[in-house]
Write an enzyme that holds these catalytic residues in place. Structure first.
Site, PDB file in Angstrom:
ATOM      1  N   ASP A  86       0.838  -1.194   0.000  1.00 26.05           N
ATOM      2  CA  ASP A  86       0.000   0.000   0.000  1.00 26.05           C
ATOM      3  C   ASP A  86       0.875   1.248   0.000  1.00 26.05           C
ATOM      4  OD1 ASP A  86       0.660  -0.850   2.709  1.00 26.05           O
ATOM      5  OD2 ASP A  86      -0.526   0.859   3.385  1.00 26.05           O
ATOM      6  N   GLU A 149       0.019  -0.766   5.798  1.00 27.63           N
ATOM      7  CA  GLU A 149       1.050  -0.162   6.639  1.00 27.63           C
ATOM      8  C   GLU A 149       0.841   1.332   6.831  1.00 27.63           C
ATOM      9  OE1 GLU A 149       4.981   1.613   7.737  1.00 27.63           O
ATOM     10  OE2 GLU A 149       3.697   2.033   6.014  1.00 27.63           O
TER      11      GLU A 149
END
Length: 461
Positions: A86, A149
């Site tokens: 991500d 994250e």
């Protein structure tokens, strides 16, 4: 250093570049959950693409319920590599399309090239070389591709609950030579009701910043009822940083757009905060809503353009990890509430509850919430893991820098016996969370070479 393995990694250079460029083309920013994708369509696509790539390279690879991708080679005692697919939103100020994966001038451009798609795919290709070189390992290398994250770590919570924890781990999501300490990280939401009643200027729209862990690159406000004197005051406003002001007037409304530059939330002094500037401007206007006025005045007084929390009374440092930093990440007027989210990185030996107590005192009368708190990380520089990383780094690069502490937060906090190992080399410019994020192809290849030797060291130990 094993020269033959090193040559095998170097031979994979073109494949590595193509794979990273291809990965960057997927906009994997957290979004509304979809079937099989708890963090949205783009993140799901990125995870599926990466698992397919690993399978195509001959690995055992699987998608664990849309939360993580797991790639294994070998069995037994396990060395983990944790990273993420991500990315933060692109923000403003790009010279190239942020999800182009453009390759030019010896660099790959795009969101995620440094943080963290590039380094994790470099680790994958390092493992590909090791797989060809070590045919029957008695230990296991496991790559763990997280997907959340940047905005919550739910992927790692899932992993820790459902999957095997490696015996030791690294994450290529920070700096070389090796990170032995990470500051504590905590977000505070500070808010006040907004009614827009009373005589004076009405704030109809106020929106600034992309994420708490990014310096706000833009801020927008729409005001109604701006008299001539106030308009002149707005026109004459000069921010105390290098942000730029643009005004648009139509009928009885004035739109204010402030443009700054983003940076990682752990280094707010590297950016130009649009939030600091918009608060500075609005707090001095004759606003009709006393709650908004008082809140903006408090933000200006207690945070303003500061990076270290001096006016909040929380500034300080320790000898192990350095100074506390503060980033005003987002400011939103929504559903009758004006909310500021600040991101604080505090030294290893500080106490979060005392920091919160001080913030509550500074913003007495306003609501203060704590969320996304990660406690500090400390691994002894004399530990087996730190020494192994440091030795491998020296063998490949010829440099022997001391282990360091950082303000960033990595997946090394998610599992025991883990440290951040790369992927930014000393002296290089950090582009994570900034416009024009890009990575040198030679640097990315060097990351892959270092990780290949690290894997070999573990498998042969």
């Amino acid at each position: 250093m094993d020269r033959k393995l090193d040559e095998m990694v170097i031979a994979l250079k073109d494949e590595l570049v193509s794979a990273v460029s291809d990965s960057v083309r997927v906009k994997s920013v957290q979004d509304t959950p979809v079937d099989g994708g708890p963090f949205g369509k783009g993140v799901k696509e990125s995870l599926e693409k990466t698992v397919k790539l690993a399978k195509d390279l001959g690995f055992e690879a699987r998608n664990a319920d849309g939360y993580v991708g797991i790639v294994d080679y070998g069995s037994g005692e396990t060395f983990g590599v944790l990273g993420h697919l991500d990315v933060v939103p692109e923000g403003e100020g790009w010279e190239v399309p942020p999800y182009s994966g453009l390759v030019k001038d010896g660099e790959i451009w795009g969101r995620g090239t440094q943080d963290d798609k590039g380094p994790m795919i470099a680790a994958l290709y390092a493992l590909k070389a090791v797989k060809e070189y070590v045919k029957k390992p008695s230990k296991r290398i496991r790559l763990i591709f997280g997907t959340n994250e940047e905005s919550g770590w739910e992927c790692m919570k899932y992993y820790v609950k459902h999957e095997e924890i490696p015996d030791m781990s690294v994450t290529p999501d920070a700096d070389f030579p090796v990170i032995f300490a990470e500051k504590g990280i905590v977000n505070y939401g500070i808010s006040a009701p907004a009614h827009n009643g009373g005589e004076g200027i009405s704030v109809e729209v106020l929106s600034a910043g992309e994420a708490p862990n990014m310096v706000a690159s833009s801020a927008r406000a729409v005001l109604r009822g701006v008299d001539a004197e106030s308009y002149e005051k707005i026109e004459a406003f000069s921010p105390k940083n290098d942000t730029k002001l643009k005004l648009t007037r139509s009928e009885d409304k004035v739109e204010i757009l402030i443009t700054g530059s983003s940076a990682h939330g752990s280094t707010p002094y590297k950016g130009q905060s649009a939030i600091a500037a918009i608060v500075d401007l609005l707090a001095d206007l004759r606003l009709g809503d006393s709650e908004i006025k008082n809140f903006l005045t408090a933000i200006k007084s207690k945070i303003g353009y500061e990076f270290y929390g001096e006016s909040l009374g929380i500034s300080g440092k320790d000898s192990m990890s350095g100074e506390l930093t503060l980033n005003a990440g987002t400011l939103r007027l929504q559903a009758g509430v004006l909310k500021l989210v600040i991101n604080i990185r505090y030294p290893v030996f500080f106490n979060e509850s005392m920091i919160r107590s001080q913030i509550e005192e500074a913003f007495k009368g306003f609501r203060v919430e704590t969320f996304h708190h990660q406690k500090p990380l400390y691994i002894s520089p004399d530990s087996e893991l730190v020494k192994m990383c440091r030795e491998v780094y020296k063998e490949v690069t010829g440099h022997d820098e001391e282990p360091i502490a950082i303000g960033g937060g990595t997946y090394a906090r998610a599992v025991p016996n883990a440290v951040a190992f790369g992927a930014l080399f000393p002296g290089n410019v950090e582009m994570a969370h900034q416009p024009n994020e890009r990575v040198s192809i030679e640097d990315l290849l060097l990351v892959s070479r270092i990780y290949a030797q690290l894997f070999l060291r573990f498998l042969q130990s």
